[in-house]
Write an enzyme that holds these catalytic residues in place. Structure first.
Site, mmCIF file in Angstrom:
data_model
loop_
_atom_site.group_PDB
_atom_site.id
_atom_site.type_symbol
_atom_site.label_atom_id
_atom_site.label_comp_id
_atom_site.label_asym_id
_atom_site.label_seq_id
_atom_site.Cartn_x
_atom_site.Cartn_y
_atom_site.Cartn_z
ATOM 1 N N ASN A 155 103.264 35.914 75.553
ATOM 2 C CA ASN A 155 101.886 36.180 75.129
ATOM 3 C C ASN A 155 101.465 37.551 75.652
ATOM 4 O O ASN A 155 101.922 37.990 76.710
ATOM 5 C CB ASN A 155 100.964 35.106 75.728
ATOM 6 N N ASP A 180 97.038 31.324 80.297
ATOM 7 C CA ASP A 180 97.343 32.648 80.875
ATOM 8 C C ASP A 180 97.944 32.555 82.285
ATOM 9 O O ASP A 180 97.718 33.444 83.108
ATOM 10 C CB ASP A 180 96.073 33.526 80.931
ATOM 11 N N HIS A 225 98.110 39.568 76.942
ATOM 12 C CA HIS A 225 96.732 39.347 77.379
ATOM 13 C C HIS A 225 96.112 40.709 77.721
ATOM 14 O O HIS A 225 96.745 41.514 78.409
ATOM 15 C CB HIS A 225 96.699 38.425 78.606
ATOM 16 N N LEU A 265 94.850 32.621 69.001
ATOM 17 C CA LEU A 265 93.775 32.014 69.791
ATOM 18 C C LEU A 265 93.811 30.487 69.856
ATOM 19 O O LEU A 265 92.921 29.872 70.432
ATOM 20 C CB LEU A 265 92.411 32.499 69.276
ATOM 21 N N LYS A 266 94.837 29.882 69.318
ATOM 22 C CA LYS A 266 94.961 28.419 69.445
ATOM 23 C C LYS A 266 95.902 28.114 70.597
ATOM 24 O O LYS A 266 96.850 28.871 70.851
ATOM 25 C CB LYS A 266 95.546 27.814 68.160
ATOM 26 N N GLY A 315 95.920 41.755 63.993
ATOM 27 C CA GLY A 315 97.373 41.802 63.879
ATOM 28 C C GLY A 315 97.984 43.120 64.316
ATOM 29 O O GLY A 315 99.149 43.404 64.013
ATOM 30 N N SER A 316 97.235 43.946 65.063
ATOM 31 C CA SER A 316 97.790 45.263 65.406
ATOM 32 C C SER A 316 99.018 45.138 66.321
ATOM 33 O O SER A 316 99.933 45.955 66.240
ATOM 34 C CB SER A 316 96.720 46.162 66.027
ATOM 35 N N ASN A 317 99.060 44.110 67.167
ATOM 36 C CA ASN A 317 100.248 43.933 68.019
ATOM 37 C C ASN A 317 101.459 43.489 67.199
ATOM 38 O O ASN A 317 102.585 43.918 67.463
ATOM 39 C CB ASN A 317 99.956 42.920 69.133
ATOM 40 N N ILE A 331 98.934 26.499 72.458
ATOM 41 C CA ILE A 331 100.259 26.022 72.032
ATOM 42 C C ILE A 331 100.492 24.649 72.675
ATOM 43 O O ILE A 331 100.359 24.498 73.897
ATOM 44 C CB ILE A 331 101.368 27.016 72.466
HETATM 45 C C1 GAR Z 1 94.635 41.820 71.730
HETATM 46 O O1 GAR Z 1 93.853 42.670 72.523
HETATM 47 C C2 GAR Z 1 95.234 40.721 72.595
HETATM 48 O O2 GAR Z 1 95.591 41.143 73.876
HETATM 49 C C3 GAR Z 1 94.083 39.752 72.637
HETATM 50 O O3 GAR Z 1 93.582 39.733 71.316
HETATM 51 C C4 GAR Z 1 93.784 41.032 70.746
HETATM 52 C C5 GAR Z 1 94.482 40.841 69.416
HETATM 53 O O4 GAR Z 1 94.565 42.068 68.744
HETATM 54 N N1 GAR Z 1 94.516 38.458 73.063
HETATM 55 C C6 GAR Z 1 93.768 37.690 73.858
HETATM 56 O O5 GAR Z 1 92.670 37.999 74.248
HETATM 57 C C7 GAR Z 1 94.427 36.373 74.247
HETATM 58 N N2 GAR Z 1 93.814 35.819 75.414
HETATM 59 P P1 GAR Z 1 95.510 42.216 67.472
HETATM 60 O O6 GAR Z 1 95.234 41.014 66.542
HETATM 61 O O7 GAR Z 1 95.062 43.498 66.855
HETATM 62 O O8 GAR Z 1 96.943 42.246 67.919
#
Ligand code: GAR
Length: 209
Positions: free
Chosen positions: A111, A154, A113, A94-95, A16-18, A97
């Site tokens: 999204n 993507d 990526h 990761l599911k 969840g850092s984003n 949509i």
């Molecule tokens: C992030 O690096 C994001 O770009 C990636 O998962 C991580 C989630 O980090 N997403 C994908 O790979 C989607 N294809 P977070 O939970 O700390 O935000």
């Protein structure tokens, strides 16, 4: 009457850092918005603790919801309608949509990526797998892409991309950290652009005005 804040839903599956980066950007005044709810695909997502601590409503649908495209589409439509959501942000979600929800919410789902699309995207390309593939290919640069979500994996048009250098002694974990740092810059920037109505969409060409 004060203008209602721009209403954002954030969907997560992991640390969840984003999501936290968007929340902090709002707290720091980058734009006038509010995360109205967080939806997680798993109870184990690290971001849920932060949501609880910060009194952000959060939901984890039961497994049967994810097993049916129709059920999941209905679930998303109901929640986004109830909370008057204006933008849905997939932040490590990761599911897939459901197509029905993408057409209901067209142009308002984004999204993040962890690579420079269209390289290293597609089914199965998430998290560590992406960085491992970048290193295996011998790339000299990688980066992150914020893009609009369409019905492919993507394949939606990019909104913001930023690169990082790849070094010979990088491991997937080290590269992931470097990329994550720029994700935390460009995702809040993209959300701010939507909140401030600065995003111009012309087919696959997206500009921030
Ligand atoms: C992030 O690096 C994001 O770009 C990636 O998962 C991580 C989630 O980090 N997403 C994908 O790979 C989607 N294809 P977070 O939970 O700390 O935000």
């Amino acid at each position: 009457m004060p203008k209602p804040k721009y209403a954002i839903a954030v969907l997560i599956s992991g640390g969840g850092s984003n999501f936290i980066a968007i929340h902090k950007a709002i707290q720091n005044g980058l734009f006038d918005g509010e995360i109205v709810f967080v939806l997680s695909s798993t109870e184990k997502a690290g971001g849920l603790k932060y949501a609880t601590e910060n009194e952000i409503p959060h939901f984890t649908p039961t497994a049967d919801v994810f097993m049916s495209e129709q059920k999941f589409a209905n679930y998303l439509l109901e929640k986004t309608t109830d909370y008057n959501v204006q933008l849905v942000v997939l932040a490590g979600f990761l599911k897939k949509i459901p197509a029905a929800f993408i057409s209901d919410f067209s142009g308002k789902i984004i999204n993040i990526h962890p690579a420079l699309l269209p390289s290293f995207g597609g089914k199965g390309m998430y998290g560590r797998h992406v960085h491992q593939a970048v290193l295996d290919y011998g790339c000299k640069i990688s980066g992150a892409t914020v893009h609009l979500v369409n019905s492919g994996y993507d394949t939606g048009p990019p909104i913001i991309q930023k690169s990082v250098q790849v070094f010979v002694d990088d491991t997937p974990e080290i590269l992931a950290q470097r990329v994550l740092k720029i994700e935390h810059e460009i995702l809040p920037q993209a959300v701010a652009a939507f909140a401030e109505d600065k995003v111009i969409i012309n087919g696959r060409k997206i500009y921030i005005g």
